[in-house]
Every structure is written in structure tokens, then in C-alpha cells.
Design a protein around this motif. Structure first.
Motif, PDB file in Angstrom:
ATOM      1  N   CYS A  57      -6.879  -6.450 -18.814  1.00 55.35           N
ATOM      2  CA  CYS A  57      -7.887  -6.394 -17.757  1.00 55.35           C
ATOM      3  C   CYS A  57      -8.911  -7.499 -18.029  1.00 55.35           C
TER       4      CYS A  57
ATOM      5  N   LEU B  92      -3.751  -6.448 -14.940  1.00 57.69           N
ATOM      6  CA  LEU B  92      -4.583  -5.800 -13.936  1.00 57.69           C
ATOM      7  C   LEU B  92      -5.749  -6.662 -13.480  1.00 57.69           C
TER       8      LEU B  92
ATOM      9  N   SER C 119      -7.288  -9.779 -10.873  1.00 53.53           N
ATOM     10  CA  SER C 119      -7.039 -10.167  -9.492  1.00 53.53           C
ATOM     11  C   SER C 119      -6.675 -11.638  -9.421  1.00 53.53           C
TER      12      SER C 119
ATOM     13  N   ALA D  68      -2.998  -3.852  -9.553  1.00 54.41           N
ATOM     14  CA  ALA D  68      -4.316  -3.971  -8.928  1.00 54.41           C
ATOM     15  C   ALA D  68      -4.987  -2.605  -8.950  1.00 54.41           C
TER      16      ALA D  68
ATOM     17  N   MET E  47      -7.739  -0.252  -7.279  1.00 51.37           N
ATOM     18  CA  MET E  47      -8.405  -0.184  -5.985  1.00 51.37           C
ATOM     19  C   MET E  47      -9.597   0.773  -5.961  1.00 51.37           C
TER      20      MET E  47
ATOM     21  N   PHE F 241      -3.917   2.994  -7.826  1.00 51.24           N
ATOM     22  CA  PHE F 241      -3.532   1.834  -8.624  1.00 51.24           C
ATOM     23  C   PHE F 241      -2.217   1.308  -8.057  1.00 51.24           C
ATOM     24  N   LEU F 242      -2.134   0.004  -7.861  1.00 50.58           N
ATOM     25  CA  LEU F 242      -0.951  -0.612  -7.269  1.00 50.58           C
ATOM     26  C   LEU F 242      -0.180  -1.399  -8.323  1.00 50.58           C
TER      27      LEU F 242
ATOM     28  N   ALA G  88       1.395  -6.554  -5.472  1.00 43.98           N
ATOM     29  CA  ALA G  88       0.171  -5.836  -5.854  1.00 43.98           C
ATOM     30  C   ALA G  88      -1.071  -6.657  -5.519  1.00 43.98           C
ATOM     31  N   VAL G  89      -1.085  -7.929  -5.907  1.00 41.47           N
ATOM     32  CA  VAL G  89      -2.275  -8.742  -5.616  1.00 41.47           C
ATOM     33  C   VAL G  89      -2.377  -9.052  -4.132  1.00 41.47           C
TER      34      VAL G  89
ATOM     35  N   HIS H 156      -1.571  -6.888  -1.704  1.00 39.95           N
ATOM     36  CA  HIS H 156      -2.223  -5.697  -1.168  1.00 39.95           C
ATOM     37  C   HIS H 156      -3.688  -5.645  -1.579  1.00 39.95           C
ATOM     38  N   ASN H 157      -3.978  -6.076  -2.795  1.00 39.82           N
ATOM     39  CA  ASN H 157      -5.354  -6.096  -3.272  1.00 39.82           C
ATOM     40  C   ASN H 157      -6.222  -6.979  -2.380  1.00 39.82           C
TER      41      ASN H 157
ATOM     42  N   LEU I  79      -9.141  -5.422  -0.038  1.00 37.22           N
ATOM     43  CA  LEU I  79     -10.519  -5.866  -0.274  1.00 37.22           C
ATOM     44  C   LEU I  79     -11.066  -6.609   0.945  1.00 37.22           C
TER      45      LEU I  79
END
Length: 301
Positions: free
Chosen positions: A74, A100, A102, A126, A128, A141-142, A173-174, A176-177, A181
Motif C-alpha cells: 500500500c 493496492l 492507485s 483497489a 473503495m 475491495f476490488l 481494478a484500477v 473501476h477505481n 472515484l
């Protein structure tokens, strides 16, 4: 890479690399769920409270990733991932890395290739929710990447919240993030702008929030979007209950009201211009959801 069967979540050790506010929340949630937790941070002092609770502070990042079958990273971005783990090559065989931070889908694909070159089982992810909600069963969490990697560590990842596997494409995942967002910021800006507009007449924000968030949005916006989402996939935008031309008229009035009240008008002007673009593209008789065609076809222009 073939993964070992997952072990019971409460018995599975986990490593957390990066102890910013989110990394601290990840480690704390894992410890709360009974995971032996190893942590590493460039500034060791940030681990003080976790160590007091029983976490193990690794002397090096290499020691940290060797300590557990699963390492959660992270950090700020993908560059920080390479900087931190590059010298040690990532986890060794039989261990997995979940990233994790972005970034962009292209960066996620590059990270997956970087991991594959080193024989590392890799998932991109990601988070959320804000740090205080990490560990709540409803917190989303994605994850994206090889299904077998996700399945092998599903129980451990579930200790953080609602784990959603999106598919084998590591960039999902990113992607969708960024989408979620973007939705969040657009919604927040819409509320803040609307609150400023009624605030020009002295309406308190708390009073308006009850009307806007508790009454208007769930009934008019939320229900409509869920109900009409299949029409986006079908490209079907019937204008029986209101056309794009009618919506452009409303947007023009919103912009003029902002100008009249001395409230920033750039946001409604942008929305007005988007609706005008949809009309220019032939959607004047469609409903407002035809703006979707402007967004998704922008690259074709």
C-alpha cells in the motif's frame, strides 16, 4: 503460477508494506481478525502502535515479504512499488503480492508483467473506502488478475471487507477505481455546487442536504440509473418523458441562475455544452442518458 491451497483466514500470516493511513488501517484490521502480521515502512516509527499491539516490524522489506504467504503493498503509486520491492525481486516462489495503490490500467499491466518476470503471483487491487472503514464486512475491495491467486487468498482478503473479483485482466481494478472515484467527485461537486447555489439565498447546508441527499437523489437519480442501466448497453434512449432538447433548456436555466446569483457557473456550462454535443450528434429527441454516447465515443473523434 500454481498456488498453495488457502489456509484458514485466522491462521494465515500477512505482510503489509507501506504504513500511511491506509496501510495502518489494513494492518490493524488484519490483526483484529487474528492474522499474524508483519509490517515494513521506510519510516519504522510509523509502526510503533502496531508493534505495541503485537505486529512484527521487519528489519528490511526483503525480510517482510519473506515472512508471509501474502504481501499487501500500500504505497503511493507503481513507481513506489518498484522502488520498494525492486531490489529484493518481490516475494519468493509460493508467495503472492497484492498491490493496492492507485494508478492507471496501463500501469497495472506493466506491474503484472514485472511480477511475472520474477515468478511472483500478482493481483492488482483497489480500496473503495476510507481508512476508518477498512475491516467492515460491507467495505468494498476490488481485485483483478489470475483467478487462482485470488481464490488461494480469498479468506484472508475477506478479513479486510467485501472482496470483489473483477476478472483476469490486471487493469480492471484500477479502471473501476478511476470510474468510481470519478463518480464520487462528480457527485460531491454536484452537491457542493447545488448547496452553494441555494446558499446564495441563505439556505443552510444542513437543511438542503436533507432534501437533496435523503429525498431527491434516492428517488429521482439513484432509482433511475439502476432501472435504466440496461438501456446504456443497448443504446436505447427513448425521449417519451423528456428529450435532450428539453434538458438543454434546463441546463441553460441552471447556468443563467448561477450567473444571476454570483455562483460559479463553469460546472453547469460544461454540462450544457455536453448536452449540446449530444444534440449535434443527432440525439436531440433522445432522453438525457444519450449523453453516454458522447462520453464513450469521444475516442473515435
Amino acid at each position: 503460477m500454481t498456488q498453495q491451497p488457502s489456509t484458514p483466514a485466522q491462521n494465515s500470516p500477512v505482510t503489509v508494506v507501506g504504513l500511511g493511513p491506509m496501510g495502518l488501517a489494513l494492518a490493524a484490521a488484519l490483526m483484529d481478525k487474528g492474522h499474524p502480521t508483519t509490517v515494513w515502512n521506510r519510516t519504522p516509527e510509523k509502526a510503533r502502535d502496531l508493534v505495541a499491539r503485537g505486529a512484527r516490524l521487519a528489519p528490511s522489506v526483503a525480510d517482510a515479504v519473506a515472512a508471509s504467504p501474502l504481501t499487501l503493498v500500500c504505497l503511493k503509486d507503481y513507481a513506489a512499488l518498484y522502488e520498494a520491492l525492486g531490489p529484493v525481486g518481490g516475494p519468493s516462489a509460493g508467495r503472492a503480492l497484492v498491490n493496492l495503490n492507485s494508478g492507471t490500467p496501463k500501469e497495472a499491466h506493466a506491474a503484472a508483467s514485472w511480477a511475472a518476470e520474477r515468478g511472483v503471483a500478482y493481483l492488482d487491487g483497489a480500496i473503495m473506502v476510507p481508512p476508518p472503514l477498512v475491516g467492515d464486512p460491507g467495505s468494498v475491495f476490488l481485485y483483478s488478475g489470475p483467478r487462482e491467486v485470488f481464490d488461494a487468498h480469498r479468506d484472508t482478503l475477506a478479513s479486510l471487507g467485501d472482496s470483489r473479483y473483477l476478472g483476469a485482466d490486471p487493469g480492471l481494478a484500477v479502471l473501476h477505481n478511476a470510474a468510481l472515484l470519478g463518480l464520487m467527485y462528480a457527485t460531491m461537486n454536484g452537491f457542493l455546487h447545488a448547496t452553494a447555489l441555494v446558499g446564495s439565498a441563505g439556505v443552510p447546508a444542513a437543511e438542503f442536504a436533507d432534501l437533496a441527499v435523503n429525498r431527491f437523489l434516492p428517488t429521482v437519480v439513484d432509482a433511475t440509473l439502476v432501472e435504466q442501466a440496461p438501456n446504456l448497453d443497448a443504446g436505447h434512449y427513448p425521449g417519451d418523458l423528456g428529450t435532450m432538447e428539453m434538458n438543454l433548456n434546463a441546463l441553460e436555466h441552471i447556468a443563467r441562475t448561477c450567473e444571476e446569483r454570483g455562483v460559479y457557473a463553469g460546472q453547469p456550462r460544461l454540462m450544457r455544452d455536453i448536452a449540446a454535443r449530444a444534440i449535434a450528434d443527432g440525439h436531440g429527441g433522445s432522453n438525457y442518458l444519450a449523453v453516454f454516447e458522447v462520453f464513450r465515443k469521444a475516442a473515435e473523434r
